[in-house]
Design an enzyme around this catalytic site. Sequence first.
Site, short mmCIF file in Angstrom:
data_model
loop_
_atom_site.label_atom_id
_atom_site.label_comp_id
_atom_site.label_asym_id
_atom_site.label_seq_id
_atom_site.Cartn_x
_atom_site.Cartn_y
_atom_site.Cartn_z
N LYS A 119 0.81 -1.22 0.00
CA LYS A 119 0.00 0.00 0.00
C LYS A 119 0.84 1.27 0.00
CE LYS A 119 -4.17 -1.92 2.20
NZ LYS A 119 -3.72 -3.32 2.30
N GLU A 199 -2.79 6.73 8.09
CA GLU A 199 -3.13 7.89 7.28
C GLU A 199 -4.34 8.58 7.91
OE1 GLU A 199 -3.89 6.37 3.38
OE2 GLU A 199 -5.91 5.68 3.86
N ARG A 293 -5.40 -7.92 -8.86
CA ARG A 293 -5.95 -9.29 -8.98
C ARG A 293 -7.42 -9.21 -9.34
NH1 ARG A 293 -9.06 -9.28 -4.44
NH2 ARG A 293 -8.26 -8.18 -2.60
#
Length: 661
Positions: A119, A199, A293
């Site tokens: 990420k 975050e 994916r």
Amino acid sequence: MSRPHPRPIKRLLVANRGEIAVRILSTARELGIETYAVYTPGDTAHAVKATYATQLPSAASYLNIQELINIAKKHHIDSVHPGYGFLSESGEFSRRMWEEAGAMVVGPGWGILASTGDKLRARLLAEESNVPVLPALQRSTNCVDDIRSFASQIGYPIMIKAVDGGGGRGIRLIHDEPSLAGAVNRAVEESPSRQIFAEKAAIDGFRHVEVQIIGDGHGNVRHLWERECSIQRRYQKVVEIAPSSISDRKLVAGAIRDALRMAREIKYFSLGTFEFLVNPSTKQYYFLEVNPRLQVEHTITESISMTDIVKIQLLLAQGVSLNDCGLSDIIRQPEHPPPLHSIQLRITAENVQSNWSLSIGKIQSFQFPSGNGIRIDTHLINRQSSIVSADFDSLLAKLIITASTWPDAVRKAQVALEETEINGVKTNLDILNGIISHPDFMAGNCDTQWLDKDQQALLKLGRQALSYRPSGQGVSAHEPSSAIARQANTLFRKGDAWSIALSPPNPPNNTPTPPPHHLQLTRILRNEFPSSLTAEIVFTAPSASPTKQPQSTPYTLTLASTTASSGAITSHHRRGNPSDPSHIVIPFPGKLVEVLVDEGDVLKEGDVVCVVQQMKMELEVRAPRGGRVVWVMEVEDGEEVGEGVLAAIVDKEGQVSKARL
């Protein structure tokens, strides 16, 4: 070299299970590919669809790269499809399968997996592509103090995430300092790498929008519009729709174009989903992550775009060009979605009223709807038993509804749920009914916090909807439906009797066959089998001596379905009394991770008492009130605990008497 060279697929191993394995096997068969499935004992339904099947030693084998490489070598497999979950985002799996077994893992390849599956690296790609992102900690960590320092700078609420998490694992929303340490520890434990970052949280009014991207690895990329996945709890999606319910198409188109720009930047190959948080009120959106994916919710993209994206994925892996791999001829202008609406409802084996706990057991029977615009993706097979265990996730089926208008899709979904039934385990059909019956859903007013905030009202609405479902079809108009319902439940009757013989599975040679016992129902008190059965019986045991008559004993027999294992049910652990306010009761079955309190500790309301693992998620059991701990359960870490086990007793101002300890 960052991925295998495209080549024809002759033998495909599907390294997954459940409905997604069935989905991939189906398309591979259409392409004339020889298929191989893997399975574990008690979880075999998906393997029926393959040409060949190989048994794995345990559920952990789905994550064992070396075991899967050995299978590929043994059967001369040339390609592997990882589906979603398990090893689908593992660059190591993709690279080693190619280098050690000569087998191509269908997907973007280890190079793109490394730059997007992490990420933090995906965030860096977004920043380099001038795509807006939220303020974040720029490095991974597993230290509480690092997260605390970031929170003090940026302010609460913050979101902590596993850098390599998936399926909602390793994600926690933190509103204040007191809950920080526990949340960080839980996220670290759920992260495969034990690394997390933080975050700034964007929650109020934000929608979860994801863009489906397909690329050829040479910089040519296409989008298949967007999906909205705002209806979720614990960061796991429950209901998905396509296209988004956001009416401002310019806002949505901005996210789609940003996804295309990021995909071109890295010459994306195969399927990828670029996820964003979008606020229709403030006109803001932020990049979240890339899922490199196939996604669980790919079905609704297929429905609105009239494509088979699994087929496209397999063709691209074989070197077919983007123009020739089956994309529809619909003009894909981001501001103008196709004239179709699709809804996916995830049907899971979960008891929503017990904190969405996993419902373990054997599926006795099921019924799914059919008709125009209705698609069912499931691994359940009629006349073949299916077991829900703690080894895998709780997804039983996906109900996909498609119609030309949004109101038509919603109404069709409501009727389809009325015709859906699964017996043997508890399911989330009640909350699904509540969601699609709520005016907010019809109006498209559901943000990422909506389900958590309105869960109790939605459950009530869902139970009302279920109470009105039809009880029978094709019966006489003069016969009341309640009579049909009573007739349907006639599995047991007064006078039914059985001969019962119990013997070990592998008895020694010449072991005599044990004489049978006899059981007869004399009165049915409550017949709601398989959920519950209460009856008066007569149990007759064989006589130990030929000169004595067998002894018959009357009993009251009570059967009740449970989500707990036999070990948890028959354990010595003390049961809690839900009506006693001093009792802190574990509300769901699972494996105990740790107990965080000792006798004598003083708790505040909301403090964590213990942590229980279920489906790889670590769930906290919190104190409903403050007070002094006067008793704590004695359970080893890793031991199974059942629903209703007493975790602790908390004395509030001396109100707990010694007699209750």
